[in-house]
Each structure stands twice: as structure tokens, then as C-alpha cells.
Design a protein around this motif. Structure first.
Motif, PDB file in Angstrom:
ATOM      1  N   ALA A  52       6.560   5.810  -5.498  1.00  0.00           N
ATOM      2  CA  ALA A  52       6.821   5.624  -6.931  1.00  0.00           C
ATOM      3  C   ALA A  52       5.750   6.326  -7.754  1.00  0.00           C
ATOM      4  O   ALA A  52       4.558   6.202  -7.469  1.00  0.00           O
ATOM      5  N   ALA A  53       6.182   7.076  -8.770  1.00  0.00           N
ATOM      6  CA  ALA A  53       5.232   7.789  -9.621  1.00  0.00           C
ATOM      7  C   ALA A  53       4.494   6.808 -10.522  1.00  0.00           C
ATOM      8  O   ALA A  53       3.362   7.059 -10.932  1.00  0.00           O
ATOM      9  N   ARG A  54       5.150   5.696 -10.842  1.00  0.00           N
ATOM     10  CA  ARG A  54       4.620   4.734 -11.782  1.00  0.00           C
ATOM     11  C   ARG A  54       5.232   3.382 -11.460  1.00  0.00           C
ATOM     12  O   ARG A  54       6.366   3.319 -11.012  1.00  0.00           O
ATOM     13  N   VAL A  55       4.480   2.295 -11.705  1.00  0.00           N
ATOM     14  CA  VAL A  55       5.052   0.953 -11.574  1.00  0.00           C
ATOM     15  C   VAL A  55       4.888   0.263 -12.929  1.00  0.00           C
ATOM     16  O   VAL A  55       3.811  -0.249 -13.243  1.00  0.00           O
ATOM     17  N   GLN A  63       6.001  -4.547 -11.896  1.00  0.00           N
ATOM     18  CA  GLN A  63       4.849  -5.180 -11.246  1.00  0.00           C
ATOM     19  C   GLN A  63       5.059  -6.688 -11.149  1.00  0.00           C
ATOM     20  O   GLN A  63       4.789  -7.302 -10.108  1.00  0.00           O
ATOM     21  N   GLY A  76       0.813  -1.209   0.000  1.00  0.00           N
ATOM     22  CA  GLY A  76       0.000   0.000   0.000  1.00  0.00           C
ATOM     23  C   GLY A  76       0.851   1.266   0.000  1.00  0.00           C
ATOM     24  O   GLY A  76       0.407   2.335  -0.433  1.00  0.00           O
ATOM     25  N   GLN A  77       2.105   1.152   0.480  1.00  0.00           N
ATOM     26  CA  GLN A  77       2.990   2.333   0.520  1.00  0.00           C
ATOM     27  C   GLN A  77       3.661   2.611  -0.823  1.00  0.00           C
ATOM     28  O   GLN A  77       4.227   3.687  -1.020  1.00  0.00           O
ATOM     29  N   LEU A  78       3.606   1.649  -1.743  1.00  0.00           N
ATOM     30  CA  LEU A  78       4.322   1.807  -3.009  1.00  0.00           C
ATOM     31  C   LEU A  78       3.902   3.060  -3.789  1.00  0.00           C
ATOM     32  O   LEU A  78       4.756   3.829  -4.240  1.00  0.00           O
ATOM     33  N   PRO A  79       2.579   3.312  -3.944  1.00  0.00           N
ATOM     34  CA  PRO A  79       2.176   4.510  -4.695  1.00  0.00           C
ATOM     35  C   PRO A  79       2.548   5.827  -3.997  1.00  0.00           C
ATOM     36  O   PRO A  79       2.504   6.875  -4.625  1.00  0.00           O
ATOM     37  N   ARG A  80       2.937   5.752  -2.716  1.00  0.00           N
ATOM     38  CA  ARG A  80       3.343   6.994  -2.021  1.00  0.00           C
ATOM     39  C   ARG A  80       4.748   7.425  -2.441  1.00  0.00           C
ATOM     40  O   ARG A  80       5.126   8.578  -2.265  1.00  0.00           O
ATOM     41  N   ARG A 100      10.520   8.359  -9.412  1.00  0.00           N
ATOM     42  CA  ARG A 100      10.275   8.877  -8.061  1.00  0.00           C
ATOM     43  C   ARG A 100       9.104   9.856  -8.052  1.00  0.00           C
ATOM     44  O   ARG A 100       8.998  10.709  -8.916  1.00  0.00           O
ATOM     45  N   ARG A 101       8.249   9.725  -7.045  1.00  0.00           N
ATOM     46  CA  ARG A 101       7.186  10.716  -6.833  1.00  0.00           C
ATOM     47  C   ARG A 101       7.791  11.993  -6.287  1.00  0.00           C
ATOM     48  O   ARG A 101       8.681  11.944  -5.437  1.00  0.00           O
TER      49      ARG A 101
END
Ligand code: TXA
Ligand code: MG
Length: 315
Positions: free
Chosen positions: A71-74, A79, A65-69, A96-97
Motif C-alpha cells: 500500500a502506498a498510503r494507509v 488504520q 509489517g508487509q502492509l507498507p510493501r 497501490r504501491r
């Protein structure tokens, strides 16, 4: 500064939430963590380790759940690797976000992410409640710490807390895979083998040219994993020169083990990897001047082991 030793993940996590830095165990090596969104805390890591500011840190996640916080894109390849290897000793380089301070990544537009599977690391990261940026918990240039005692030897008085755990299981660092391009590229060989990555994504390749590895992975530029003693690779155990200030480690025993200051004969490549950095540190503590190491075939975990041995021998 006094360095608190604690076995409580919650007590250690409280330091992270206060903007402090904490050393903690993982399945690979001990890390030195800070809140990945707190720029001031991140700077404390670089200061404590005396780490060059352009060498990026890995961000550790408690859960997916922390990944989208961070990474801007996967991308699809990333994946697939997440599904196959998270949690575990694999670091993925992703876009990077902007919310992740640039200092975390040494100014790069990317971010390295990994989700440890070690139970103490998981309890600690869950209690932190934020992604935790963490390099290995050694002074820059020293071998990565595989015990809390090694962390203390390098960083006592420079960090406020060490979360104490067992000696780490793998003994070598995670595999770093760049997932920002067309095909995945291994920037640092590690505990997840190239063979295992290719079983999921057959196109995965090694960053062969040194120039490419350097351009893509700033960490590869710096002297790493090196004890103070000189490291020599010897194909045959007979080539190791005995002496009270000489040490030997390998799968085959040297002809006259008693003639060395320290000798370790390991039963497998896994055991070799598990013990190498600790062996280096013990040799340094005993004033050993030359460490002879027997090479292993560069396949499976042997690829990562040989990478560390070559780097140590360059020192
Ligand atoms: O097993 C591990 O990876 C341990 C534990 C604590 O997780 N960490 C570790 O961190 O070994 P460190 O900082 O010692 O090594 C991280 C490596 C460096 O070579 C660094 O250059 C590379 O990963 N790296 C991190 N972020 C990167 C990025 N955005 N782009 C390219 N390389 C990156
Ligand atoms: Mg390191």
C-alpha cells in the motif's frame, strides 16, 4: 499437470517461492495464491480460473509489517479498521504501491489487502515470505470453495498444489471496504458486518447504487456464487415446489421434506452461511435442477448471505 495435495504449509509455500500457484484455506473460503510481486505467476491465476483480467485480486499479508510493501498510503480510517479487524475476514482497498504489478489489481491504481486469521493460512503466508495475491480458488463464476474437495473439483490438473485444510469456518467471503475516499464504502458485504464496521467508523456506508458498486468493484459485474441449478428465493417454505430434482435450504423446514431430492434446515444465519456454497455444489453433483432458498433478514451476517443468494438467483 499433476495436482499435489499437501497438509504442509512449508511444502505449499515452496511452490509460491518458485513462481507457482497454490490453493490454500482461510477462515472465509479457499484462495488461489501467487507471489504478489511476480507478474508471470499472477497471470497463471487468471488462466487457471479463467478469470476476466479486469477483476482485481486481494493481496494476503502474513503480518502488518508487509502492509507498507503493497500500500502506498494507509489513510486514518483504514488504520482504524486495521487495528480493529486485522487479522480477520476484512479486505481494505488502499492506494497501490507501484512495486505491485498492475495485473494484480486489474489495472486499478488501488490494491485490496487482507490479513487472514486462519492458523494454516498464517503459517503458509509466513513461510511464503512475500505478500500473496489470491482470489477465491474456484473456476470463475462457480461458488467459492469451502472445502479442498471443492477446489479439486474445479481446478485439478490446472494447478500444481492444494494446501489441504478443514472446511472453512465462515463459508462466505471477506467484506471489501474501499478506504480511498472521504468515507469508507462497503463494496462487498461479507463476514465482518456493517454494524461492526460502524461501531468503529460510524460514517461507513454501503455502495448502494449498482452503478457505483460496478464502477468501484469490477468483481461485482461478473456472475458469481452460482451453482448450475436454478436458484429461487421463496419467502415461505410452502412456496418451494417439491420434486426429486428440487432442493431446499432455509431456517424453517418445508412442509414435506421427504419430497425433495435434498433438504437442509439450518439452525442459524451463521450455519446457513457456513453451508450455503457447499450445499450448492452438492446439489450440482446430484443433478438437482432447482434450489429453493429461504431468505433471511438483511442484517448482520444476513446482509452478506442475502447478497450471495440474490446473485445466485440472478444467474
Ligand atoms: O474472503 C475472501 O475475500 C477470499 C479469500 C481467499 O481471501 N477471496 C476472495 O477473492 O473472495 P475474490 O477475488 O473472489 O473476490 C475479491 C473481490 C472482488 O469482488 C474484487 O473485484 C474485489 O474484491 N477487489 C479486489 N481488489 C480490488 C480493488 N483494488 N478495487 C476494488 N475491488 C477490488
Ligand atoms: Mg471469487
Amino acid at each position: 499437470m499433476k495436482t499435489l495435495l499437501t497438509a504442509s504449509p512449508e511444502e505449499a509455500a515452496a511452490f509460491i517461492r518458485r513462481g507457482e500457484i497454490v490453493a490454500f484455506p482461510t477462515e472465509t473460503v479457499y484462495g488461489l495464491g501467487a507471489d504478489a510481486f511476480n507478474e508471470e505467476a499472477i497471470r497463471k491465476i487468471f488462466a487457471a480460473k479463467e478469470r476476466p483480467a479486469d477483476n482485481p485480486l486481494i493481496v494476503h499479508l502474513a503480518d502488518l509489517g508487509q502492509l507498507p510493501r503493497v500500500a502506498a498510503r494507509v489513510p486514518p480510517a483504514a488504520q482504524a479498521l486495521v487495528e480493529a479487524f486485522f487479522p480477520g475476514p476484512l479486505t481494505l482497498i488502499l492506494p497501490r504501491r507501484a512495486e505491485v504489478p498492475a495485473v494484480v489489481s486489474g489495472g486499478l491504481p488501488t490494491v485490496g489487502v487482507r490479513m487472514p486469521r486462519h492458523p494454516v493460512a498464517q503459517a503458509f503466508l509466513a513461510a511464503c515470505g512475500v505478500p500473496v495475491a489470491a482470489p477465491s480458488a474456484n473456476r470463475s463464476g462457480r461458488p467459492s470453495p469451502t472445502t479442498w474437495e471443492a477446489v479439486r473439483a474445479d481446478l485439478e490438473g490446472r494447478i500444481p498444489c492444494i494446501l489441504v485444510g478443514e472446511r472453512t469456518e465462515a463459508g462466505l467471503e471477506s467484506t471489501v471496504v474501499d478506504c480511498t475516499g472521504e468515507t469508507p464504502v462497503v463494496l462487498r458485504a461479507g463476514v465482518v458486518t456493517l454494524e461492526a464496521l460502524r461501531a468503529v467508523l460510524p460514517g461507513t456506508r454501503l455502495a448502494e447504487a449498482t452503478a457505483e458498486a460496478l464502477a468501484r468493484s469490477p468483481g461485482a459485474r461478473y456472475r458469481h456464487y452460482a451453482p448450475r441449478a436454478r436458484v429461487r428465493l421463496v419467502d415461505a417454505p410452502e412456496a418451494a415446489e417439491p420434486g426429486a430434482d428440487a432442493a431446499y435450504i432455509g431456517l424453517a423446514p418445508p412442509p414435506d421434506p421427504d419430497a425433495f431430492g435434498r433438504v437442509r434446515v439450518v439452525k442459524s444465519v451463521e450455519a446457513y452461511a457456513h453451508e450455503l456454497f457447499d450445499f450448492f455444489r452438492r446439489c450440482d453433483a446430484e443433478g438437482i435442477r432447482t434450489i429453493y432458498c429461504q431468505p433471511v433478514p438483511p442484517a448482520g451476517l444476513g446482509l452478506a448471505l442475502m447478497d450471495r443468494l440474490h446473485r445466485a438467483a440472478q444467474g
